[in-house]
Design an enzyme around this catalytic site. Structure first.
Site, PDB file in Angstrom:
ATOM      1  N   GLY A   8      25.402  39.219  44.371  1.00  0.00           N
ATOM      2  CA  GLY A   8      26.749  39.781  44.490  1.00  0.00           C
ATOM      3  C   GLY A   8      27.670  38.825  45.211  1.00  0.00           C
ATOM      4  CG  ASN A   9      31.551  38.681  44.689  1.00  0.00           C
ATOM      5  OD1 ASN A   9      32.368  39.412  45.234  1.00  0.00           O
ATOM      6  ND2 ASN A   9      31.354  38.696  43.369  1.00  0.00           N
ATOM      7  NE  ARG A  10      31.501  37.506  53.346  1.00  0.00           N
ATOM      8  CZ  ARG A  10      31.605  36.888  54.509  1.00  0.00           C
ATOM      9  NH1 ARG A  10      31.047  35.691  54.661  1.00  0.00           N
ATOM     10  NH2 ARG A  10      32.248  37.441  55.510  1.00  0.00           N
ATOM     11  CB  SER A  11      35.114  41.070  46.172  1.00  0.00           C
ATOM     12  OG  SER A  11      36.156  41.972  45.882  1.00  0.00           O
ATOM     13  CB  ALA A  47      35.155  38.582  43.463  1.00  0.00           C
TER      14      ALA A  47
END
Ligand code: CTP
Ligand code: CA
Length: 226
Positions: free
Chosen positions: A33-36, A101
């Site tokens: 995943g990512n930090r959005s 994102a």
């Protein structure tokens, strides 16, 4: 009562907003995943409602309530699912704002069962590229007015201007991220770039910033699409 602002600058327009991260599953219990957080995208969707638009919100995995007045919300998990949902929703939209994102890569296969640790050896994940939503829209003969985001840790203007051109966007909203900036925060700052101009939106809470973004998008939309 939903407060309106800027003279309902998007009245009569259909706007699709994507928001949040995407999760690319590795196995039933793990993902990339990512930090959005989705906060900026949700604030943009809310600002578009307040400006009079009919708004469809395509959300990745976030824990955020649907802003008042949203016409439709679709929740998705992966980039491939977000791609499909946006392509469908954007077919008759006037404006697409890609605040999500989107994961650039996904594991080439999702394991059916939980991967077991092999102590003492390295694990290599094979990743394949996800479709680019903005580029897919831009490649269509008729497509909505396209607004992209670019979160960069360095060379913000040159990377953003490159994305503006490469993806055939009408406007790109760039911001510096990293070192406590941009993610998981209430504040943000953006610089908007388009073919013939630039606008600085100084540090503000995401609600105020989203309203300014919508004002600029409406002005650019009117300039190029009448
Ligand atoms: N985007 C998209 N589809 C993807 C990846 C990105 O539509 N598969 C959109 C994002 O929603 C954002 C814009 O493209 O509006 C820029 O995303 P970004 O990740 O900065 O661009 P990339 O082209 O993926 O470049 P990089 O990650 O290498 O910086
Ligand atoms: Ca990317």
């Amino acid at each position: 009562i939903i407060a309106s602002f800027g003279d309902r600058v998007l009245a009569g327009l259909k706007v699709v907003v994507s928001a949040g991260p995407t999760y690319e599953d590795i196995d039933p219990v793990r993902f990339i995943g990512n930090r959005s957080s989705g906060k900026m995208g949700f604030a943009v969707a809310e600002a578009a409602v307040q400006a009079g638009a009919q708004v469809t919100l395509i959300a990745g995995p976030v824990s955020l309530a649907t802003p008042p007045g949203i016409a439709m919300r679709a929740d998705v998990r992966s980039a491939a699912q977000m791609h499909a949902a946006v392509m469908e929703a954007a077919a008759d939209a006037d404006i697409y704002i890609g605040a999500a994102a989107v994961g650039d890569y996904r594991p080439n296969a999702r394991a059916d069962n939980k991967l077991k640790k092999q102590s003492g050896s390295e694990l290599t994940l094979q990743l394949i590229e996800n479709p680019d939503i903005l580029a897919s829209l831009s490649a269509q003969q008729t497509h909505p007015f396209l607004v992209g985001f670019a979160a960069e840790t360095q060379n913000v203007e040159s990377y953003a201007r490159d994305k503006l051109q490469r993806k055939g966007l009408d406007v790109i909203a760039a911001n510096q991220v990293g070192d406590g900036l941009g993610f998981e925060t209430a504040d943000n700052a953006l610089t908007l770039y388009w073919a013939g101009g630039v606008a600085e939106l100084p540090r503000a809470d995401k609600t105020a910033l989203a309203r300014q973004l919508i004002e600029h998008v409406a002005a650019r939309y009117k300039a190029v699409r009448g």
